[in-house]
Design a protein around this motif. Structure first.
Motif: not given
Length: 255
Positions: A103-104, A167-169, A106, A101, A171, A163
């Motif tokens: 979102m991971f 570390e991913i919040r 960096e 994903n 939903t 990440r």
């Protein structure tokens, strides 16, 4: 470029000595903080909270507060936490990079073999291209353990830090109602996506905001005011989603 890390990439029993280089650079303009009264530059100081005196950089240490008391750490402590990880990027598995994903992601680093004509480096790069896989690894950089993806870009092995899952919040706290979308709205939405679809080419996009800022700065240096291009966004004529989608299709075709 100056290397920021030296170690090796390991997979199976193969070890590839490499140097790591930063692959990214900021495009943002570097602004200094000034005193508005005389435009003197503002300097930040490292100040002791009790003596209120500046602390020399070589006197600064890292500490972790535990039970209202600071435990001071040195470089050996950080190395002892994971001695085998400090100098090796250990590939644990191979994955489809499409499964990661975005979102991971960096930041990315280029690797360079630390020895000339390194066959293992070339083999790993070519094997990743052929298999369409990427290595999933972990390593320690600047006293921080990271996950990373090892993937080829042309003939260079790139390390992209990602990440950890924690570390991913979640939903769960978001309040998003389930909304029904009609079949015809979905079909037109898919048609619109298809109409805008193209091969990814990041070179087509420039940091226009910073270019405009630089134009303003240069104009102000000459006592002038830069001419700013105004955007004229196309507005929909109604609130109906289907009508907006159909207008979007026509607008793209017209362009």
């Amino acid at each position: 470029m100056r290397s920021i890390w030296k170690g090796s990439i390991g997979f199976g029993l193969v070890s590839i000595p490499v140097k790591l280089y930063s692959a990214v650079q900021t495009s943002a303009l570097d602004f200094d903080m000034l005193d508005s009264r005389d435009h003197s530059r503002i300097r930040y100081q490292r100040v002791n909270e009790h003596t209120h005196k500046e602390v020399p950089y070589d006197k600064i240490v890292k500490g972790y507060k535990l039970n209202d008391e600071y435990i001071v750490m040195d470089e050996h402590d950080f190395e002892d936490a994971a001695p085998e990880k400090n100098r090796i990027i250990e590939i644990q598995s191979f994955v489809d990079i499409a499964d990661v994903n975005p979102m991971f992601y960096e930041t990315s680093y280029y690797t360079e073999p630390d020895t000339k004509n390194n066959k293992a480096y070339a083999l790993l790069s070519q094997a990743l291209v052929k298999s369409k896989k990427a290595g999933l690894a972990r390593f320690v950089l600047r006293n921080t353990e990271s996950l990373c993806i090892v993937h080829p870009v042309e003939n260079v092995l790139v390390i992209t830090r990602i990440r950890f899952g924690q570390e991913i919040r979640s939903t769960e706290d978001l309040d998003i109602a389930k909304v029904e979308v009609s079949k015809k709205e979905l079909e037109v939405g898919l048609a619109l996506i298809d109409q805008y679809a193209e091969k990814f080419d990041v070179s087509k996009f420039k940091d226009e905001y910073n270019d405009e800022l630089l134009n303003i700065i240069k104009a102000k240096s000459k006592g002038k005011r830069a001419t700013i291009k105004k955007l004229n966004p196309v507005k929909a004529t109604g609130d109906n989603l289907y009508d907006q989608l159909m207008e979007s299709l026509k607008t793209k075709k017209g362009a």
